[in-house]
Design an enzyme around this catalytic site. Sequence first.
Site, PDB file in Angstrom:
ATOM      1  N   SER A   1      15.023  -3.608   2.713  1.00 49.28           N
ATOM      2  CA  SER A   1      13.924  -3.909   2.157  1.00 49.28           C
ATOM      3  C   SER A   1      13.681  -3.769   0.502  1.00 49.28           C
ATOM      4  O   SER A   1      14.543  -2.731   0.190  1.00 49.28           O
ATOM      5  CB  SER A   1      12.740  -2.955   2.832  1.00 49.28           C
ATOM      6  OG  SER A   1      11.518  -2.714   2.416  1.00 49.28           O
TER       7      SER A   1
ATOM      8  N   TYR B   1       9.937   5.314   5.086  1.00 51.52           N
ATOM      9  CA  TYR B   1      10.501   3.911   5.193  1.00 51.52           C
ATOM     10  C   TYR B   1      11.613   3.198   4.512  1.00 51.52           C
ATOM     11  O   TYR B   1      12.759   3.011   4.787  1.00 51.52           O
ATOM     12  CB  TYR B   1       9.386   3.069   5.396  1.00 51.52           C
ATOM     13  CG  TYR B   1       9.785   1.466   5.616  1.00 51.52           C
ATOM     14  CD1 TYR B   1      10.333   1.288   6.704  1.00 51.52           C
ATOM     15  CD2 TYR B   1       9.606   0.705   4.587  1.00 51.52           C
ATOM     16  CE1 TYR B   1      11.024   0.025   6.979  1.00 51.52           C
ATOM     17  CE2 TYR B   1      10.247  -0.635   4.767  1.00 51.52           C
ATOM     18  CZ  TYR B   1      10.582  -0.908   5.960  1.00 51.52           C
ATOM     19  OH  TYR B   1      11.152  -2.340   6.014  1.00 51.52           O
TER      20      TYR B   1
ATOM     21  N   LYS C   1      15.650   3.121   5.012  1.00 51.20           N
ATOM     22  CA  LYS C   1      16.485   1.763   4.923  1.00 51.20           C
ATOM     23  C   LYS C   1      17.637   2.047   3.938  1.00 51.20           C
ATOM     24  O   LYS C   1      18.974   1.535   4.149  1.00 51.20           O
ATOM     25  CB  LYS C   1      15.570   0.618   4.339  1.00 51.20           C
ATOM     26  CG  LYS C   1      14.638   0.323   5.479  1.00 51.20           C
ATOM     27  CD  LYS C   1      15.352  -0.629   6.506  1.00 51.20           C
ATOM     28  CE  LYS C   1      14.221  -1.166   7.474  1.00 51.20           C
ATOM     29  NZ  LYS C   1      15.101  -1.859   8.503  1.00 51.20           N
TER      30      LYS C   1
HETATM   31  N1  UFG Z   1      -3.442  -5.366   1.147  1.00 48.24           N
HETATM   32  C1  UFG Z   1      -5.101  -5.566   1.113  1.00 48.24           C
HETATM   33  N2  UFG Z   1      -5.605  -5.119   2.152  1.00 48.24           N
HETATM   34  C2  UFG Z   1      -5.232  -5.227   3.381  1.00 48.24           C
HETATM   35  C3  UFG Z   1      -3.765  -5.157   3.403  1.00 48.24           C
HETATM   36  C4  UFG Z   1      -2.921  -5.176   2.395  1.00 48.24           C
HETATM   37  O1  UFG Z   1      -5.326  -5.702   0.004  1.00 48.24           O
HETATM   38  O2  UFG Z   1      -6.065  -4.882   4.410  1.00 48.24           O
HETATM   39  C5  UFG Z   1      -2.711  -5.577   0.081  1.00 48.24           C
HETATM   40  C6  UFG Z   1      -1.755  -4.616  -0.470  1.00 48.24           C
HETATM   41  O3  UFG Z   1      -2.284  -3.611  -1.163  1.00 48.24           O
HETATM   42  C7  UFG Z   1      -0.576  -5.309  -1.194  1.00 48.24           C
HETATM   43  C8  UFG Z   1      -0.564  -6.480  -0.354  1.00 48.24           C
HETATM   44  O4  UFG Z   1      -2.006  -6.738   0.214  1.00 48.24           O
HETATM   45  O5  UFG Z   1      -0.655  -5.255  -2.321  1.00 48.24           O
HETATM   46  C9  UFG Z   1       0.199  -6.848   0.738  1.00 48.24           C
HETATM   47  O6  UFG Z   1       0.221  -5.875   1.705  1.00 48.24           O
HETATM   48  P1  UFG Z   1       0.934  -5.926   2.986  1.00 48.24           P
HETATM   49  O7  UFG Z   1       0.656  -4.750   3.675  1.00 48.24           O
HETATM   50  O8  UFG Z   1       0.819  -7.153   3.790  1.00 48.24           O
HETATM   51  O9  UFG Z   1       2.554  -5.856   2.670  1.00 48.24           O
HETATM   52  P2  UFG Z   1       3.234  -4.453   1.712  1.00 48.24           P
HETATM   53  O10 UFG Z   1       3.529  -5.108   0.448  1.00 48.24           O
HETATM   54  O11 UFG Z   1       2.589  -3.402   1.859  1.00 48.24           O
HETATM   55  O12 UFG Z   1       4.527  -4.247   2.660  1.00 48.24           O
HETATM   56  C10 UFG Z   1       5.667  -4.987   2.675  1.00 48.24           C
HETATM   57  C11 UFG Z   1       6.521  -4.934   4.023  1.00 48.24           C
HETATM   58  C12 UFG Z   1       6.867  -3.710   4.164  1.00 48.24           C
HETATM   59  C13 UFG Z   1       7.819  -3.290   2.796  1.00 48.24           C
HETATM   60  C14 UFG Z   1       6.695  -3.399   1.709  1.00 48.24           C
HETATM   61  C15 UFG Z   1       7.692  -3.187   0.411  1.00 48.24           C
HETATM   62  O13 UFG Z   1       5.466  -5.213   5.183  1.00 48.24           O
HETATM   63  O14 UFG Z   1       7.914  -3.608   5.290  1.00 48.24           O
HETATM   64  O15 UFG Z   1       6.339  -4.638   1.578  1.00 48.24           O
HETATM   65  O16 UFG Z   1       7.075  -2.582  -0.437  1.00 48.24           O
HETATM   66  F1  UFG Z   1       8.167  -1.991   2.995  1.00 48.24           F
END
Ligand code: UFG
Length: 338
Positions: free
Chosen positions: A124, A148, A152
């Site tokens: 990741s 997490y 990894k």
């Molecule tokens: N976001 C929102 N509202 C929500 C959900 C997400 O504004 O309800 C924003 C988050 O703040 C982020 C973006 O949308 O800026 C993407 O969020 P996600 O939760 O979809 O994905 P992440 O970037 O947090 O997570 C992904 C993978 C993880 C990995 C991570 C690495 O799902 O497994 O990237 O940073 F670890």
Amino acid sequence: MTQFPSRPARVLVTGGAGYIGSHCCKALSRAGMVPVVYDNLSRGHADAVRWGAFMKGDLRDRARLVQVLRDERIDAVIHFAAFAYVGESVHEPQMYYDNNVGGMIALLGAMQEMGVKTLVFSSSCATYGVPTHMPIDETMAQAPINPYGRSKLICEWMMEDAATAWGLSYAALRYFNAAGSDPEFELSERHDPETHLIPLALMAAEGTGAPLQVFGTDYPTPDGTCVRDYIHVGDLARAHVLALDALRAGAGPLKLNLGTGKGTSVQEILDAVERVTGHAVPHIDSPRRAGDPPELVANPARAREALGFEAQWTNIDEIVGHAAPWFAERPVGAPKVA
Ligand code: UFG
């Protein structure tokens, strides 16, 4: 170099009932290989196992893994099975180390015992932590900031040591944000609980979910919302097949970012969801989510050089469009899984 039999490669896919794993099984099958899914269904879905046999088992059960590697005459492993919620990992760290690191200990032990020496691992961009420059290339120091990401990175170290000790040939594929669904609509993205932006935004737009909370509107980005690199799950799946081919041809170790190189903000995702569904996304501007860096975008150059891999779907409307039918109130067309 390991000698491979001339029959089609038989590939154990741990976590093959999950989102990325199931898409990878389809890609392996299309490439003429034989996937064999190993999954305990704690987070995966039995109905997503449609390409290859299903072996139910826990990753930490080394004896079961040895049995499956032997009975199924496995040549190589693609290892997806892991817990993957950053927020959950902060609150339940032991659970993450137990499953993600403990699972890798059992898997490597079983592979060594059975002489299976080829492994593609689902890593990741979370292993980099807070980036020091953008876009992120593989020379950036890995300094994860949550359990997490640490789990990894520990797995990456374990593979490095196994390569030295007993000749493991491996690829660590560091994904950015997996997104979209099978363009032929045979597989979907399903998480329980769902925490990812695109599914939540689609459900909000379709009225099947709550209004979306936009986590932070005051980031130092062009529109104030977080920027991520959304890579289509079909592209990710294809990259695993290419990595496996490269390892089998003698390459390795491979440590590669998998992204598109293109950043998309949360606001731009909401705009895409509106264009695709015809509905605005009801949303609430909310405080920043702990641990979210403002921007995470891959430099995809090394994956292009090492594998000839380039993301095929870089248009965000297309990526959202492949996911959208699964979240409509009354899904239209092929998607049939509840
Ligand atoms: N976001 C929102 N509202 C929500 C959900 C997400 O504004 O309800 C924003 C988050 O703040 C982020 C973006 O949308 O800026 C993407 O969020 P996600 O939760 O979809 O994905 P992440 O970037 O947090 O997570 C992904 C993978 C993880 C990995 C991570 C690495 O799902 O497994 O990237 O940073 F670890």
